[in-house]
Scaffold this motif. Structure first.
Motif, PDB file in Angstrom:
ATOM      1  N   VAL A 152       4.081  -6.868 -10.877  1.00 41.85           N
ATOM      2  CA  VAL A 152       2.658  -6.622 -11.125  1.00 41.85           C
ATOM      3  C   VAL A 152       2.386  -5.129 -11.305  1.00 41.85           C
ATOM      4  O   VAL A 152       1.824  -4.713 -12.314  1.00 41.85           O
ATOM      5  CB  VAL A 152       1.780  -7.210 -10.003  1.00 41.85           C
ATOM      6  CG1 VAL A 152       0.305  -6.883 -10.252  1.00 41.85           C
ATOM      7  CG2 VAL A 152       1.960  -8.723  -9.938  1.00 41.85           C
ATOM      8  N   PHE A 153       2.782  -4.329 -10.355  1.00 40.80           N
ATOM      9  CA  PHE A 153       2.550  -2.889 -10.472  1.00 40.80           C
ATOM     10  C   PHE A 153       3.312  -2.311 -11.661  1.00 40.80           C
ATOM     11  O   PHE A 153       2.796  -1.485 -12.408  1.00 40.80           O
ATOM     12  CB  PHE A 153       2.983  -2.190  -9.181  1.00 40.80           C
ATOM     13  CG  PHE A 153       2.754  -0.704  -9.170  1.00 40.80           C
ATOM     14  CD1 PHE A 153       1.525  -0.177  -8.810  1.00 40.80           C
ATOM     15  CD2 PHE A 153       3.773   0.177  -9.519  1.00 40.80           C
ATOM     16  CE1 PHE A 153       1.309   1.204  -8.803  1.00 40.80           C
ATOM     17  CE2 PHE A 153       3.574   1.545  -9.519  1.00 40.80           C
ATOM     18  CZ  PHE A 153       2.335   2.061  -9.157  1.00 40.80           C
TER      19      PHE A 153
ATOM     20  N   SER B  13       1.050   4.012  -2.993  1.00 44.85           N
ATOM     21  CA  SER B  13       0.659   5.395  -2.691  1.00 44.85           C
ATOM     22  C   SER B  13       1.800   6.372  -2.953  1.00 44.85           C
ATOM     23  O   SER B  13       1.565   7.533  -3.286  1.00 44.85           O
ATOM     24  CB  SER B  13       0.187   5.512  -1.236  1.00 44.85           C
ATOM     25  OG  SER B  13       1.228   5.226  -0.328  1.00 44.85           O
ATOM     26  N   ARG B  14       3.033   5.907  -2.843  1.00 46.44           N
ATOM     27  CA  ARG B  14       4.192   6.761  -3.170  1.00 46.44           C
ATOM     28  C   ARG B  14       4.284   7.033  -4.664  1.00 46.44           C
ATOM     29  O   ARG B  14       4.670   8.116  -5.095  1.00 46.44           O
ATOM     30  CB  ARG B  14       5.493   6.076  -2.727  1.00 46.44           C
ATOM     31  CG  ARG B  14       5.812   6.136  -1.249  1.00 46.44           C
ATOM     32  CD  ARG B  14       7.180   5.505  -1.040  1.00 46.44           C
ATOM     33  NE  ARG B  14       7.547   5.414   0.364  1.00 46.44           N
ATOM     34  CZ  ARG B  14       8.752   5.028   0.780  1.00 46.44           C
ATOM     35  NH1 ARG B  14       9.671   4.673  -0.114  1.00 46.44           N
ATOM     36  NH2 ARG B  14       9.035   4.964   2.060  1.00 46.44           N
ATOM     37  N   ARG B  15       3.938   6.032  -5.478  1.00 46.25           N
ATOM     38  CA  ARG B  15       4.156   6.153  -6.908  1.00 46.25           C
ATOM     39  C   ARG B  15       3.002   6.814  -7.665  1.00 46.25           C
ATOM     40  O   ARG B  15       3.218   7.477  -8.678  1.00 46.25           O
ATOM     41  CB  ARG B  15       4.396   4.744  -7.523  1.00 46.25           C
ATOM     42  CG  ARG B  15       5.679   4.064  -7.094  1.00 46.25           C
ATOM     43  CD  ARG B  15       6.927   4.862  -7.469  1.00 46.25           C
ATOM     44  NE  ARG B  15       7.012   5.090  -8.900  1.00 46.25           N
ATOM     45  CZ  ARG B  15       7.138   6.289  -9.446  1.00 46.25           C
ATOM     46  NH1 ARG B  15       7.194   7.387  -8.697  1.00 46.25           N
ATOM     47  NH2 ARG B  15       7.225   6.409 -10.767  1.00 46.25           N
ATOM     48  N   MET B  16       1.771   6.603  -7.211  1.00 48.90           N
ATOM     49  CA  MET B  16       0.634   7.009  -8.025  1.00 48.90           C
ATOM     50  C   MET B  16       0.532   8.512  -8.305  1.00 48.90           C
ATOM     51  O   MET B  16       0.167   8.893  -9.421  1.00 48.90           O
ATOM     52  CB  MET B  16      -0.672   6.490  -7.413  1.00 48.90           C
ATOM     53  CG  MET B  16      -0.878   4.994  -7.607  1.00 48.90           C
ATOM     54  SD  MET B  16      -0.578   4.377  -9.302  1.00 48.90           S
ATOM     55  CE  MET B  16      -1.964   5.111 -10.187  1.00 48.90           C
ATOM     56  N   PRO B  17       0.830   9.407  -7.353  1.00 47.84           N
ATOM     57  CA  PRO B  17       0.710  10.831  -7.690  1.00 47.84           C
ATOM     58  C   PRO B  17       1.580  11.229  -8.885  1.00 47.84           C
ATOM     59  O   PRO B  17       1.133  11.965  -9.771  1.00 47.84           O
ATOM     60  CB  PRO B  17       1.152  11.535  -6.395  1.00 47.84           C
ATOM     61  CG  PRO B  17       0.840  10.559  -5.314  1.00 47.84           C
ATOM     62  CD  PRO B  17       1.135   9.213  -5.914  1.00 47.84           C
TER      63      PRO B  17
ATOM     64  N   SER C  13       0.822  -1.205   0.000  1.00 51.77           N
ATOM     65  CA  SER C  13       0.000   0.000   0.000  1.00 51.77           C
ATOM     66  C   SER C  13       0.859   1.259   0.000  1.00 51.77           C
ATOM     67  O   SER C  13       0.581   2.224  -0.721  1.00 51.77           O
ATOM     68  CB  SER C  13      -0.928  -0.006   1.217  1.00 51.77           C
ATOM     69  OG  SER C  13      -1.746   1.141   1.218  1.00 51.77           O
ATOM     70  N   GLU C  14       1.923   1.240   0.795  1.00 51.08           N
ATOM     71  CA  GLU C  14       2.807   2.401   0.862  1.00 51.08           C
ATOM     72  C   GLU C  14       3.563   2.599  -0.453  1.00 51.08           C
ATOM     73  O   GLU C  14       3.710   3.728  -0.939  1.00 51.08           O
ATOM     74  CB  GLU C  14       3.792   2.239   2.025  1.00 51.08           C
ATOM     75  CG  GLU C  14       4.570   3.486   2.327  1.00 51.08           C
ATOM     76  CD  GLU C  14       5.392   3.372   3.608  1.00 51.08           C
ATOM     77  OE1 GLU C  14       6.520   3.906   3.632  1.00 51.08           O
ATOM     78  OE2 GLU C  14       4.914   2.747   4.572  1.00 51.08           O
ATOM     79  N   LEU C  15       4.004   1.503  -1.053  1.00 51.87           N
ATOM     80  CA  LEU C  15       4.713   1.592  -2.330  1.00 51.87           C
ATOM     81  C   LEU C  15       3.804   2.181  -3.417  1.00 51.87           C
ATOM     82  O   LEU C  15       4.213   3.061  -4.174  1.00 51.87           O
ATOM     83  CB  LEU C  15       5.211   0.208  -2.758  1.00 51.87           C
ATOM     84  CG  LEU C  15       6.404  -0.363  -1.988  1.00 51.87           C
ATOM     85  CD1 LEU C  15       6.560  -1.848  -2.287  1.00 51.87           C
ATOM     86  CD2 LEU C  15       7.693   0.385  -2.324  1.00 51.87           C
TER      87      LEU C  15
ATOM     88  N   SER D 266       8.028   1.715 -11.623  1.00 51.34           N
ATOM     89  CA  SER D 266       8.150   1.265 -10.230  1.00 51.34           C
ATOM     90  C   SER D 266       9.212   2.004  -9.429  1.00 51.34           C
ATOM     91  O   SER D 266       9.309   1.818  -8.221  1.00 51.34           O
ATOM     92  CB  SER D 266       8.426  -0.251 -10.186  1.00 51.34           C
ATOM     93  OG  SER D 266       9.647  -0.560 -10.828  1.00 51.34           O
ATOM     94  N   SER D 267      10.008   2.869 -10.069  1.00 47.32           N
ATOM     95  CA  SER D 267      11.089   3.566  -9.360  1.00 47.32           C
ATOM     96  C   SER D 267      10.881   5.075  -9.399  1.00 47.32           C
ATOM     97  O   SER D 267      10.889   5.684 -10.470  1.00 47.32           O
ATOM     98  CB  SER D 267      12.449   3.227  -9.984  1.00 47.32           C
ATOM     99  OG  SER D 267      13.457   4.088  -9.486  1.00 47.32           O
TER     100      SER D 267
END
Length: 253
Positions: free
Chosen positions: A130-131, A39-43, A35-37, A193-194
């Motif tokens: 996956v993400f 939420s960090r990337r989506m914005p 969830s944290e990963l 992803s990064s």
């Protein structure tokens, strides 16, 4: 999911690496890391990812609050493009990897990185796989490209040819960028992803050069995986990399 089990029976080189995802075994902490990963990337991705990636993210049913159930992901994905997110035990040898791509089965690791490795893990985990990858497999042309890439590489025996085709994978599937509506957007999983790699593209940091996609240059560009990429190749459409794979096939082997 009968189609999934039938398809897996076609595999030979990859068969020993196929596993079942023990979805019930994930801990609250592991779900919290996912969830944290996300939420960090989506914005950043909502602004700078390819619209194809963002569309795929929603179509396959990824959720921010919980780790993905690969069986459920495949149930959504398979009717769209015939692709599946198929759990494997870990890193695959090349022949098994290409065999799975050729069968439209994306090899997916089921472990999630630890909190100490949130920024980077040298070995792909379920977040990267996956993400980072699977939303793109909901796009028919990208799906066709990836399947054809697997078939081409599975047929190659010359190591130099395989290395050159590996560069095509690197600069598309892993570090691909595309021009959409006049802007450079990211679609490669290494950028998706990064945060650091994606920011490098957005800000054109450290002298990053984004060139027009050119098959000859891509096949000849030596990759150093230990540092951020100094050059990336922007495509104009996903048809471009599908056609490039067919062109590479006609030249190699």
């Amino acid at each position: 999911m009968g189609a999934v089990s039938m398809e897996s029976g076609k595999l030979t080189a990859a068969a020993p690496y196929l596993i079942e995802q023990d979805f019930a075994a994930y801990t609250p902490e592991q779900n919290a890391i996912w969830s944290e990963l996300v939420s960090r990337r989506m914005p950043q991705l909502e602004q700078y990812a390819s619209e194809v990636y963002l569309d795929g993210f929603h179509k396959i049913g990824l959720k921010q609050e919980a780790l993905p159930n690969l069986r459920e992901i495949s149930k959504r994905l398979f009717p769209l493009t015939g692709w599946q997110s198929t759990p494997v035990s870990g890193f695959l040898p090349a022949d098994a990897f290409f065999e799975m791509l050729a069968a439209r089965m994306f090899p997916t690791t089921t472990w999630i990185r630890s909190r100490e490795s949130m920024e980077y893990t040298p070995e792909p985990d379920i977040f990267h796989d996956v993400f980072g990858h699977v939303p793109m497999h909901a796009h028919p042309v990208f799906g066709n490209f990836l399947e054809h890439y697997g078939k081409v590489c599975a047929a190659l025996t010359n190591q130099e040819d395989l290395e050159r085709m590996g560069r095509l994978f690197w600069f598309t599937v892993e570090f691909g960028v595309i021009r959409e509506h006049g802007e450079v957007k990211v679609y490669g999983s290494g950028l998706i992803s990064s945060h650091g790699e994606c920011t490098q593209v957005i800000e054109r940091g450290a002298g990053l050069e984004i060139r027009d996609f050119d098959l000859d240059k891509v096949l000849d560009t030596v990759v150093d995986v230990s540092k951020m990429q100094p050059v990336l190749y922007a495509i104009e459409s996903y048809d471009q990399i599908y056609e490039a794979t067919k062109e590479a096939e006609s030249r190699l082997g």
